[in-house]
Design a protein around this motif. Structure first.
Motif, PDB file in Angstrom:
ATOM      1  N   UNK A 128       0.803  -1.233   0.000  1.00  0.00           N
ATOM      2  CA  UNK A 128       0.000   0.000   0.000  1.00  0.00           C
ATOM      3  C   UNK A 128       0.830   1.275   0.000  1.00  0.00           C
ATOM      4  N   UNK A 129       2.070   1.202   0.467  1.00  0.00           N
ATOM      5  CA  UNK A 129       2.910   2.396   0.490  1.00  0.00           C
ATOM      6  C   UNK A 129       3.550   2.689  -0.867  1.00  0.00           C
ATOM      7  N   UNK A 130       3.418   1.766  -1.818  1.00  0.00           N
ATOM      8  CA  UNK A 130       3.867   2.000  -3.187  1.00  0.00           C
ATOM      9  C   UNK A 130       5.372   2.158  -3.296  1.00  0.00           C
ATOM     10  N   UNK A 131       5.813   2.706  -4.421  1.00  0.00           N
ATOM     11  CA  UNK A 131       7.224   3.002  -4.646  1.00  0.00           C
ATOM     12  C   UNK A 131       7.930   2.049  -5.589  1.00  0.00           C
ATOM     13  N   UNK A 132       7.512   0.775  -5.626  1.00  0.00           N
ATOM     14  CA  UNK A 132       8.214  -0.196  -6.467  1.00  0.00           C
ATOM     15  C   UNK A 132       8.012   0.084  -7.943  1.00  0.00           C
ATOM     16  N   UNK A 133       6.856   0.663  -8.299  1.00  0.00           N
ATOM     17  CA  UNK A 133       6.548   0.899  -9.707  1.00  0.00           C
ATOM     18  C   UNK A 133       7.126   2.198 -10.239  1.00  0.00           C
ATOM     19  N   UNK A 134       7.774   2.973  -9.379  1.00  0.00           N
ATOM     20  CA  UNK A 134       8.282   4.275  -9.803  1.00  0.00           C
ATOM     21  C   UNK A 134       9.382   4.106 -10.851  1.00  0.00           C
ATOM     22  N   UNK A 135       9.257   4.840 -11.959  1.00  0.00           N
ATOM     23  CA  UNK A 135      10.217   4.811 -13.069  1.00  0.00           C
ATOM     24  C   UNK A 135      10.315   3.433 -13.727  1.00  0.00           C
ATOM     25  N   UNK A 136       9.320   2.592 -13.538  1.00  0.00           N
ATOM     26  CA  UNK A 136       9.326   1.273 -14.174  1.00  0.00           C
ATOM     27  C   UNK A 136       7.994   1.039 -14.859  1.00  0.00           C
ATOM     28  N   UNK A 137       8.037   0.573 -16.101  1.00  0.00           N
ATOM     29  CA  UNK A 137       6.813   0.188 -16.786  1.00  0.00           C
ATOM     30  C   UNK A 137       6.309  -1.135 -16.220  1.00  0.00           C
ATOM     31  N   UNK A 138       5.010  -1.372 -16.369  1.00  0.00           N
ATOM     32  CA  UNK A 138       4.438  -2.616 -15.844  1.00  0.00           C
ATOM     33  C   UNK A 138       5.082  -3.836 -16.492  1.00  0.00           C
ATOM     34  N   UNK A 139       5.426  -3.728 -17.793  1.00  0.00           N
ATOM     35  CA  UNK A 139       6.086  -4.842 -18.466  1.00  0.00           C
ATOM     36  C   UNK A 139       7.457  -5.153 -17.881  1.00  0.00           C
ATOM     37  N   UNK A 140       8.173  -4.117 -17.417  1.00  0.00           N
ATOM     38  CA  UNK A 140       9.468  -4.334 -16.779  1.00  0.00           C
ATOM     39  C   UNK A 140       9.309  -5.129 -15.493  1.00  0.00           C
ATOM     40  N   UNK A 141       8.331  -4.738 -14.683  1.00  0.00           N
ATOM     41  CA  UNK A 141       8.089  -5.455 -13.433  1.00  0.00           C
ATOM     42  C   UNK A 141       7.683  -6.898 -13.697  1.00  0.00           C
ATOM     43  N   UNK A 142       6.881  -7.104 -14.745  1.00  0.00           N
ATOM     44  CA  UNK A 142       6.483  -8.465 -15.097  1.00  0.00           C
ATOM     45  C   UNK A 142       7.694  -9.292 -15.503  1.00  0.00           C
ATOM     46  N   UNK A 143       8.629  -8.679 -16.228  1.00  0.00           N
ATOM     47  CA  UNK A 143       9.841  -9.378 -16.652  1.00  0.00           C
ATOM     48  C   UNK A 143      10.703  -9.752 -15.448  1.00  0.00           C
ATOM     49  N   UNK A 144      10.808  -8.848 -14.484  1.00  0.00           N
ATOM     50  CA  UNK A 144      11.576  -9.139 -13.277  1.00  0.00           C
ATOM     51  C   UNK A 144      10.945 -10.296 -12.509  1.00  0.00           C
ATOM     52  N   UNK A 145       9.602 -10.285 -12.425  1.00  0.00           N
ATOM     53  CA  UNK A 145       8.896 -11.307 -11.657  1.00  0.00           C
ATOM     54  C   UNK A 145       8.862 -12.659 -12.361  1.00  0.00           C
ATOM     55  N   UNK A 146       9.178 -12.705 -13.641  1.00  0.00           N
ATOM     56  CA  UNK A 146       9.144 -13.975 -14.371  1.00  0.00           C
ATOM     57  C   UNK A 146      10.559 -14.441 -14.728  1.00  0.00           C
ATOM     58  N   UNK A 147      11.194 -13.758 -15.670  1.00  0.00           N
ATOM     59  CA  UNK A 147      12.494 -14.210 -16.163  1.00  0.00           C
ATOM     60  C   UNK A 147      13.584 -14.113 -15.106  1.00  0.00           C
ATOM     61  N   UNK A 148      13.655 -12.962 -14.402  1.00  0.00           N
ATOM     62  CA  UNK A 148      14.703 -12.820 -13.392  1.00  0.00           C
ATOM     63  C   UNK A 148      14.497 -13.788 -12.229  1.00  0.00           C
ATOM     64  N   UNK A 149      13.253 -13.949 -11.793  1.00  0.00           N
ATOM     65  CA  UNK A 149      12.975 -14.900 -10.713  1.00  0.00           C
ATOM     66  C   UNK A 149      13.336 -16.326 -11.146  1.00  0.00           C
ATOM     67  N   UNK A 150      13.066 -16.652 -12.402  1.00  0.00           N
ATOM     68  CA  UNK A 150      13.402 -17.985 -12.911  1.00  0.00           C
ATOM     69  C   UNK A 150      14.914 -18.219 -12.901  1.00  0.00           C
ATOM     70  N   UNK A 151      15.668 -17.196 -13.292  1.00  0.00           N
ATOM     71  CA  UNK A 151      17.125 -17.341 -13.329  1.00  0.00           C
ATOM     72  C   UNK A 151      17.712 -17.477 -11.936  1.00  0.00           C
ATOM     73  N   UNK A 152      17.190 -16.711 -10.990  1.00  0.00           N
ATOM     74  CA  UNK A 152      17.690 -16.836  -9.616  1.00  0.00           C
ATOM     75  C   UNK A 152      17.300 -18.199  -9.042  1.00  0.00           C
ATOM     76  N   UNK A 153      16.088 -18.661  -9.324  1.00  0.00           N
ATOM     77  CA  UNK A 153      15.683 -19.983  -8.865  1.00  0.00           C
ATOM     78  C   UNK A 153      16.578 -21.079  -9.425  1.00  0.00           C
ATOM     79  N   UNK A 154      17.023 -20.896 -10.674  1.00  0.00           N
ATOM     80  CA  UNK A 154      17.871 -21.913 -11.311  1.00  0.00           C
ATOM     81  C   UNK A 154      19.229 -22.030 -10.631  1.00  0.00           C
ATOM     82  N   UNK A 155      19.623 -21.024  -9.847  1.00  0.00           N
ATOM     83  CA  UNK A 155      20.896 -21.094  -9.129  1.00  0.00           C
ATOM     84  C   UNK A 155      20.901 -22.277  -8.160  1.00  0.00           C
ATOM     85  N   UNK A 156      19.746 -22.611  -7.578  1.00  0.00           N
ATOM     86  CA  UNK A 156      19.661 -23.764  -6.673  1.00  0.00           C
ATOM     87  C   UNK A 156      20.068 -25.038  -7.396  1.00  0.00           C
TER      88      UNK A 156
END
Length: 566
Positions: free
Chosen positions: A107-135
């Protein structure tokens, strides 16, 4: 990065620790598999010396049976270990996705500042997948270490020089592989940044496709995406070249290392230091080493990409809030009086405004920026640069943002619809639109007419973002959703810009009726909506220029008349 904020290293460490049990199980089973793999050439050498050379059929059958049991064990240990590793990688990625979504929805916001929604979606999908693959990469690295260790010990027992070459040469290869992965890590981060930017632009263009078509701006939009996509492609190719060079050089070094072991083993066999069976075992172990050493090359690549993606995830998780403070709970009973005291923010210049409880107030503006700034302050998406906003006499900065959002609902004109039925977009329980609250809300917003025009009524799917509906239909569904929530204070922004005059008049009357006795603010320049309000506040140049009923201001205030009726 300030204290308490996660770094890329922290994201990686937490992700791996969270899968500690699966990592331990998969590593143990993988080590068993590597032990079995390393024992295969050793046993073949024993078969050659004890059974083949001695022409002993009994011993040959015995050792072949041992080999068969060994193959069964190493096969099952690999399958179960790989399953644990893959499960750990997927669970780690899922946990990261939840953390990112939780931060974005804070509710306090801030994460979306200076970021398009598509960028956040990419971080939550591709980047999360790559970090998970480190295991999985770490587990595979442990397997490889176990394989090399067992092979080195077996070679030491067979030949001290061969064992020492493996023990001394492997750390050098690992060090060189780590050095070669550094350029890949830098270029991988740049690649993900550019890819996320391209995804953001694409999502932005798709969301505004109808508007772009209406303006005839498709060519400019396509050119914008083409430029962004080319930049992303160039970054991807640079990363691919770095990965190819790294993989190729590591494989070349590995191949040279294996060839050295085979050459020295052959020389030792020629001078009689090794038997034929021992030579077979030594060559087999040398060939087996190719697998673990190639695994190290892959692990370095995965770690490089994982570190780059973890840094991007850390940036989102560590983003500062748009608003700070606010620990006091919202009272159980909200009367709904809101007041702005000398508010200066965006286009607002010291605005003093009183929004009485239980009244329908219209706010007209000469500058759309003032409307956006006002909505941000009322919904506490941002705090004023100076002055204060109050709810029932309490500054919003003291109230818990989550509770405040439930008490003061700001319904923006560009809010999103979700994939699913029309009823599910209106009712939070995803019903079929037959409960009384939903029926009243849809009737007031004239969304019931939208439902009647659809093949399956309110159960009809609206498509992603409501793209199967027209602009006016989407507006009515969005307004129905806001009315269905029945918040103590409702602020709506331009809810009827895409509907015809007759429909707008029906919506105006419906809005007034359903919100009777509750605090409602309509930020609009629509004469039909302003005409049904109890009072209109006119913001001119960021200040309160006039107050009164719509009829009074239309007769007496020329600037208001120009802004609203022209």
């Amino acid at each position: 990065m300030g204290s308490g904020e996660p770094s890329g290293r922290d994201v990686l460490a937490r992700s791996v620790r969270g899968q500690g049990r699966r990592l331990a199980l998969g590593s143990t089973l993988g080590c068993v598999h590597q032990l079995g793999e390393a024992l295969v050439p050793v046993l073949i050498g024993v078969v050659v010396d004890q059974a083949v050379a001695g022409q002993d059929a009994g011993r040959l059958a015995l050792w072949l049976a041992v080999l068969a049991v060994l193959y069964v064990c190493l096969s099952w240990s690999f399958r179960l270990g790989a399953r644990a590793g893959e499960r750990g990688a997927e669970e780690a990625a899922h946990t990261l996705r939840l953390a990112i979504v939780h931060r974005v929805l804070d509710p306090r916001g801030g994460a979306e500042e200076d970021r398009l929604s598509g960028e956040l979606a990419n971080v939550a999908t591709e980047d999360a997948k790559r970090v998970g693959a480190v295991t999985m990469a770490l587990m595979s690295g442990i397997w490889a270490v176990a394989g090399i260790t067992v092979s080195a010990l077996a070679l030491l027992l067979t030949s001290v020089p061969l064992g020492l070459i493996v023990l001394l040469g492997t750390p050098v290869l690992l060090w060189l592989g780590h050095l070669l992965s550094k350029p890949l890590e830098r270029r991988s981060e740049a690649e993900q940044d550019r890819a996320a930017g391209a995804a953001g632009v694409a999502a932005d263009l798709v969301a505004g496709l109808r508007v772009l078509k209406g303006l005839g701006a498709q060519r400019a939009a396509v050119e914008r995406y083409r430029r962004t996509s080319r930049i992303s492609l160039a970054a991807t190719l640079r990363a691919a070249r770095a990965e190819a060079w790294q993989t190729g050089l590591v494989l070349a070094l590995t191949g040279g290392f294996i060839a050295l072991i085979a050459w020295i083993g052959g020389r030792l066999a020629l001078d009689g230091s090794l038997t034929l069976g021992q030579l077979v075992s030594a060559v087999g172990l040398a060939l087996f080493l190719l697998g673990p050493l190639e695994t190290f090359a892959w692990v370095n690549t995965e770690l490089a990409q994982g570190r780059a993606s973890a840094a991007r995830i850390a940036e989102v998780l560590a983003a500062g809030p748009a608003v700070v403070g606010g620990e006091e709970p919202v009272p159980d009973v909200v009367h709904g009086r809101m007041r702005l005291r000398s508010v200066r923010f965006g286009g607002l210049e010291g605005v003093d405004l009183d929004l009485p409880a239980g009244r329908l107030t219209g706010i007209a503006v000469t500058d759309p920026a003032c409307a956006e700034a006002l909505l941000s302050c009322l919904g506490r998406d941002a705090d004023p640069e100076s002055g204060s906003v109050e709810l029932d006499g309490v500054p919003l900065t003291r109230l818990d943002p989550a509770g405040l959002r439930a008490a003061v609902l700001v319904a923006a004109h560009d809010a999103a619809l979700f994939e699913g039925s029309l009823a599910a977009n209106v009712s939070p329980d995803g019903g079929d639109g037959q409960d009384t609250r939903t029926d009243r809300a849809m009737a007031a917003a004239d969304a019931d007419e939208v439902a009647r025009s659809l093949p399956e009524g309110a159960r009809t799917g609206v498509g992603e973002g409501g793209r199967s509906l027209s602009g006016g239909q989407r507006q009515r569904v969005l307004l129905a959703r806001a009315l269905r929530a029945e918040p103590p204070v409702l602020v709506v922004h331009d809810p009827t810009t895409a509907v015809d005059a007759v429909t707008e008049a029906r919506i105006a009357e419906g809005l007034r009726e359903i919100r009777r006795g509750r605090t409602t603010v309509v930020v609009t320049n629509s004469p039909a909506l302003l005409a049904v309000t109890d009072r209109v506040v006119f913001l001119d140049g960021g200040r309160v220029g006039a107050e009164g009923t719509h009829a009074e201001l239309a007769l007496t205030h020329e600037t208001y008349r120009t802004a609203v009726l022209a």
